[in-house]
Motif scaffolding. Structure first.
Motif, PDB file in Angstrom:
ATOM      1  N   GLN A 400       0.982  -1.167  -0.083  1.00  0.00           N
ATOM      2  CA  GLN A 400       0.099  -0.092   0.051  1.00  0.00           C
ATOM      3  C   GLN A 400       0.860   1.376  -0.166  1.00  0.00           C
ATOM      4  OE1 GLN A 400      -3.338   0.073  -0.858  1.00  0.00           O
ATOM      5  NE2 GLN A 400      -2.826  -1.966  -1.138  1.00  0.00           N
ATOM      6  N   ASP A 401       2.043   1.373   0.677  1.00  0.00           N
ATOM      7  CA  ASP A 401       3.067   2.285   0.717  1.00  0.00           C
ATOM      8  C   ASP A 401       3.121   2.606  -0.751  1.00  0.00           C
ATOM      9  OD1 ASP A 401       2.797   2.493   3.250  1.00  0.00           O
ATOM     10  OD2 ASP A 401       4.850   1.386   3.655  1.00  0.00           O
ATOM     11  N   GLU A 402       3.613   1.566  -1.515  1.00  0.00           N
ATOM     12  CA  GLU A 402       3.959   1.693  -2.731  1.00  0.00           C
ATOM     13  C   GLU A 402       2.974   2.508  -3.824  1.00  0.00           C
ATOM     14  OE1 GLU A 402       7.013  -1.348  -5.093  1.00  0.00           O
ATOM     15  OE2 GLU A 402       4.992  -1.840  -5.301  1.00  0.00           O
ATOM     16  N   VAL A 403       1.885   2.397  -3.428  1.00  0.00           N
ATOM     17  CA  VAL A 403       0.847   2.832  -4.206  1.00  0.00           C
ATOM     18  C   VAL A 403       0.059   4.249  -3.644  1.00  0.00           C
ATOM     19  CG1 VAL A 403       0.240   0.908  -5.534  1.00  0.00           C
ATOM     20  CG2 VAL A 403      -1.076   1.327  -3.371  1.00  0.00           C
ATOM     21  N   GLY A 404       0.967   4.551  -2.518  1.00  0.00           N
ATOM     22  CA  GLY A 404       0.307   5.738  -1.848  1.00  0.00           C
ATOM     23  C   GLY A 404      -0.775   5.868  -1.107  1.00  0.00           C
ATOM     24  N   THR A 405      -1.271   4.735  -0.457  1.00  0.00           N
ATOM     25  CA  THR A 405      -2.339   4.652   0.415  1.00  0.00           C
ATOM     26  C   THR A 405      -2.201   5.258   1.613  1.00  0.00           C
ATOM     27  OG1 THR A 405      -2.982   2.517  -0.973  1.00  0.00           O
ATOM     28  CG2 THR A 405      -4.099   3.276   1.247  1.00  0.00           C
ATOM     29  N   PRO A 406      -2.585   6.447   1.924  1.00  0.00           N
ATOM     30  CA  PRO A 406      -2.246   7.138   3.368  1.00  0.00           C
ATOM     31  C   PRO A 406      -2.512   6.422   4.581  1.00  0.00           C
ATOM     32  CG  PRO A 406      -4.038   8.278   2.219  1.00  0.00           C
ATOM     33  CD  PRO A 406      -3.679   7.181   1.255  1.00  0.00           C
ATOM     34  N   PHE A 407      -3.415   5.552   4.716  1.00  0.00           N
ATOM     35  CA  PHE A 407      -3.987   5.204   5.800  1.00  0.00           C
ATOM     36  C   PHE A 407      -3.967   3.263   5.854  1.00  0.00           C
ATOM     37  CE2 PHE A 407      -5.813   9.337   5.588  1.00  0.00           C
ATOM     38  CZ  PHE A 407      -4.829   9.863   6.709  1.00  0.00           C
ATOM     39  N   GLY A 408      -3.811   2.912   6.909  1.00  0.00           N
ATOM     40  CA  GLY A 408      -4.123   1.415   6.945  1.00  0.00           C
ATOM     41  C   GLY A 408      -4.732   0.991   8.175  1.00  0.00           C
ATOM     42  N   VAL A 409      -5.595   0.214   8.051  1.00  0.00           N
ATOM     43  CA  VAL A 409      -6.506  -0.452   9.365  1.00  0.00           C
ATOM     44  C   VAL A 409      -6.141  -1.792   9.339  1.00  0.00           C
ATOM     45  CG1 VAL A 409      -8.646  -0.816  10.275  1.00  0.00           C
ATOM     46  CG2 VAL A 409      -8.290   1.460   9.290  1.00  0.00           C
ATOM     47  N   THR A 410      -5.770  -2.177  10.860  1.00  0.00           N
ATOM     48  CA  THR A 410      -5.356  -3.600  10.967  1.00  0.00           C
ATOM     49  C   THR A 410      -6.422  -4.041  12.227  1.00  0.00           C
ATOM     50  OG1 THR A 410      -3.083  -3.248  10.438  1.00  0.00           O
ATOM     51  CG2 THR A 410      -3.778  -5.273  11.394  1.00  0.00           C
ATOM     52  N   VAL A 411      -7.098  -5.169  11.701  1.00  0.00           N
ATOM     53  CA  VAL A 411      -7.952  -5.657  12.709  1.00  0.00           C
ATOM     54  C   VAL A 411      -6.994  -6.905  13.416  1.00  0.00           C
ATOM     55  CG1 VAL A 411     -10.120  -7.190  12.976  1.00  0.00           C
ATOM     56  CG2 VAL A 411     -10.051  -5.352  11.246  1.00  0.00           C
ATOM     57  N   ASP A 412      -6.935  -6.950  14.630  1.00  0.00           N
ATOM     58  CA  ASP A 412      -6.318  -7.941  15.296  1.00  0.00           C
ATOM     59  C   ASP A 412      -6.826  -8.460  16.580  1.00  0.00           C
ATOM     60  OD1 ASP A 412      -6.024  -5.892  17.220  1.00  0.00           O
ATOM     61  OD2 ASP A 412      -3.932  -5.143  16.748  1.00  0.00           O
ATOM     62  N   PHE A 413      -6.247  -9.354  17.359  1.00  0.00           N
ATOM     63  CA  PHE A 413      -6.931  -9.992  18.255  1.00  0.00           C
ATOM     64  C   PHE A 413      -7.661  -9.039  19.214  1.00  0.00           C
ATOM     65  CE2 PHE A 413      -4.483 -13.298  16.393  1.00  0.00           C
ATOM     66  CZ  PHE A 413      -5.587 -14.377  16.121  1.00  0.00           C
ATOM     67  N   GLU A 414      -6.977  -7.950  19.553  1.00  0.00           N
ATOM     68  CA  GLU A 414      -7.581  -6.866  20.395  1.00  0.00           C
ATOM     69  C   GLU A 414      -8.709  -6.241  19.996  1.00  0.00           C
ATOM     70  OE1 GLU A 414      -4.923  -4.029  22.206  1.00  0.00           O
ATOM     71  OE2 GLU A 414      -3.011  -5.088  21.495  1.00  0.00           O
ATOM     72  N   THR A 415      -9.088  -6.226  18.603  1.00  0.00           N
ATOM     73  CA  THR A 415     -10.224  -5.980  18.337  1.00  0.00           C
ATOM     74  C   THR A 415     -11.331  -6.775  18.677  1.00  0.00           C
ATOM     75  OG1 THR A 415      -9.047  -5.394  16.310  1.00  0.00           O
ATOM     76  CG2 THR A 415     -11.396  -5.053  15.928  1.00  0.00           C
ATOM     77  N   LEU A 416     -10.982  -8.241  18.770  1.00  0.00           N
ATOM     78  CA  LEU A 416     -11.907  -9.155  19.328  1.00  0.00           C
ATOM     79  C   LEU A 416     -12.341  -8.957  20.569  1.00  0.00           C
ATOM     80  CD1 LEU A 416     -10.810 -12.059  16.928  1.00  0.00           C
ATOM     81  CD2 LEU A 416     -12.454 -10.266  16.443  1.00  0.00           C
ATOM     82  N   GLY A 417     -11.555  -8.125  21.447  1.00  0.00           N
ATOM     83  CA  GLY A 417     -11.549  -8.285  22.903  1.00  0.00           C
ATOM     84  C   GLY A 417     -10.904  -9.528  23.613  1.00  0.00           C
ATOM     85  N   GLU A 418     -10.168 -10.045  22.767  1.00  0.00           N
ATOM     86  CA  GLU A 418      -9.475 -11.277  23.699  1.00  0.00           C
ATOM     87  C   GLU A 418      -8.733 -10.985  24.684  1.00  0.00           C
ATOM     88  OE1 GLU A 418      -7.882 -13.968  20.652  1.00  0.00           O
ATOM     89  OE2 GLU A 418      -9.877 -14.546  19.784  1.00  0.00           O
ATOM     90  N   LYS A 419      -7.815  -9.827  24.516  1.00  0.00           N
ATOM     91  CA  LYS A 419      -6.957  -9.577  25.646  1.00  0.00           C
ATOM     92  C   LYS A 419      -7.496  -8.524  26.717  1.00  0.00           C
ATOM     93  CE  LYS A 419      -2.556 -10.287  23.262  1.00  0.00           C
ATOM     94  NZ  LYS A 419      -2.031  -9.605  22.078  1.00  0.00           N
ATOM     95  N   ASP A 420      -8.477  -7.560  26.306  1.00  0.00           N
ATOM     96  CA  ASP A 420      -8.782  -6.813  27.056  1.00  0.00           C
ATOM     97  C   ASP A 420     -10.029  -6.125  26.495  1.00  0.00           C
ATOM     98  OD1 ASP A 420      -9.365  -4.508  28.457  1.00  0.00           O
ATOM     99  OD2 ASP A 420      -7.509  -3.108  28.014  1.00  0.00           O
ATOM    100  N   ALA A 421     -11.091  -6.455  27.330  1.00  0.00           N
ATOM    101  CA  ALA A 421     -12.536  -6.060  26.961  1.00  0.00           C
ATOM    102  C   ALA A 421     -12.626  -4.919  26.389  1.00  0.00           C
ATOM    103  CB  ALA A 421     -13.461  -6.568  28.029  1.00  0.00           C
TER     104      ALA A 421
END
Ligand code: GAP
Length: 454
Positions: A400-421
């Protein structure tokens, strides 16, 4: 063997990136290509559209004194006779008798006072002769003199020809402008520097009609406006230069012309011309058509042919400038922390073809994937989004950097509330340029991103 200059190496990298990532391809490539013609791929088409839409927004939508039009590409020969193009829209051309190449006279190389062919170095050259740059075609079934028409060499003429109609329907008072974005065609003798000099290209032109006494002041006004425009799309003022076209090089009818130039890797070259064209064009069409193109001033009861100031920009040249300006290489750690060269297109977020990449940390986790797809649906009504689940996350950022996308959103395990609700339904938001990541709530993403894209 001569080694290439850093600038020509940079240009090669840019051309190669444009092809590799789908910005610009050679036209008819599978048949060997057609010189001076280019096709825009998926990302190039988005970039070009962003540029044209923004130009239209600031030029037409955000102003009371400019209205738009969209004219035809095929032009009646009488229009281009009256404008002077049939007689005079030509470049001096020279042939090399040794290698049979054709050149514009100003492209010959001169060694020890002797003119040489830039292709083979041959000195057996013809005298210059005028070569008309217009593409000619025929309209209708007959293919004789009476059916000749031209592909327009500039969008401007249809604005002049429709001046009276548009004045009547819009009921504008002087000064006011008519804007147009559209294709133009010139059979350039030597297309070169990638898309810089092409045979088919687009222009963004404004014909700003005024009283004679306002012409010189409006020339200055539009020069400044147009410089501001380039800054707003991410081309810094330090890379822009204003050339005052000297009296002997200006069109005979122009009382003042500026060229706005940009420092391309291949040298300082024109992006846009801003010209005070006096009342030449309207007067020519009035004379040739026999129809009045006068303006009637209700207050003074005067009738006169308006003068015009014309900012005329090239879409393709500006796209090329945006890509050249955005291209950069820096060092960033790979997956294992080892530094590697990162290619980044640092587009202004307004111009970036894709605004936000969305990545589930793992593609084989259905919950991560489902959440990431929800985010895509949430953002899609507001911006261009790219979903990518393949490969290591670092690789996906690089793509995405190579095509100039200014923002990236990553969904990880914290998103699912696994570590901290408390972190449930939050994601990391990565900034292309700083590579910094912050944690934000999914529901806040549209507002945060819209704000940063404005
Ligand atoms: N109506 C005025 C006019 O057409 P111009 O300087 O010939 O003036 C205006 O063209 C702009 O159009 C240029 O500054 C450039 O950005 C673009 N342009 C002209 N010829 C071009 C070509 N062969 N390839 C790409 N862009 C071109």
């Amino acid at each position: 063997m001569t080694s290439k200059s850093p600038d020509s190496q940079l240009m090669e990298k840019i051309v190669s990136l444009c092809k590799r990532r789908g910005f610009i391809f050679q036209s008819s490539e599978i048949y060997g290509g057609l010189n001076g013609l280019w096709d825009y791929g998926p990302l190039g088409a988005e970039l070009k559209r962003n540029l044209k839409n923004y130009w239209w927004q600031v030029t037409v939508h955000e102003r009371d004194d400019v209205i738009g039009m969209d004219g035809s590409i095929l032009t009646h020969p009488a229009v281009l006779k009256a404008s002077g193009h049939v007689e005079g829209f030509s470049d001096p051309m020279i042939d090399c008798r040794t290698c049979k190449a054709h050149f514009r006279a100003d492209q010959l190389v001169e060694k020890k006072g002797i003119k040489q062919c830039p292709n083979c170095g041959g000195k057996d050259l013809t005298a210059p002769r005028q070569f008309n740059l217009m593409f000619e075609t025929h309209v209708g079934a007959a293919t004789d003199e009476s059916s000749i028409a031209y592909l327009r060499p500039e969008t401007a003429q249809s604005i002049f020809v429709q001046f009276k109609n548009i004045l009547e329907v819009s009921r504008k008072k002087l000064p006011f402008g008519i804007a147009q974005i559209g294709k133009a065609f010139r059979n350039e003798i030597n297309p070169r520097n990638f898309t810089f000099r092409s045979r088919e290209f687009e222009q963004m032109e404004i014909e700003y009609f005024c009283r004679a006494e306002q012409g010189m002041e409006l020339l200055e006004y539009w020069k400044e406006e147009r410089l501001r425009f380039y800054e707003k799309i991410g081309i810094p003022r330090t890379k822009l230069h204003v050339l005052t076209v000297p009296d002997n090089e200006r069109a005979f009818y122009s009382k003042g012309t500026y060229d706005i130039e940009y420092d391309f890797p291949f040298g300082r070259q024109e992006l846009e011309g801003v010209a005070y064209r006096t009342d030449y064009d309207l007067s020519q069409h009035q004379k040739a058509s026999g129809k009045s193109l006068e303006y009637f001033d209700e207050e003074t009861k005067q009738r006169f042919v308006p003068h015009v100031v014309e900012p005329s920009a090239g879409v393709d040249r500006t796209v090329l400038a945006l890509i050249c300006e955005a291209y950069s290489e820096d060092q960033a750690p790979d997956e294992k922390g080892k530094m590697e060269t990162r290619i980044v297109l640092r587009f202004h977020p307004r111009m970036a073809p894709i605004k936000c990449g969305v990545f589930p940390l793992l593609k084989n986790n259905s919950q991560l994937v489902a959440k990431a797809k929800e985010i895509v649906s949430l953002l899609r009504p507001h911006m261009t989004v790219f979903y990518d689940e393949s490969g290591a996350i670092g690789r996906r950022y690089r793509r995405q950097d190579e095509v100039g996308t200014p923002f990236g959103v990553t969904v990880d395990f914290e998103t699912l509330g696994e570590k901290d609700a408390a972190r449930r339904d939050t994601v990391t938001l990565r900034d292309r340029d700083s590579m910094k990541q912050e944690r934000v709530a999914i529901q806040d993403l549209p507002a945060i991103l819209r704000d940063r894209l404005a």
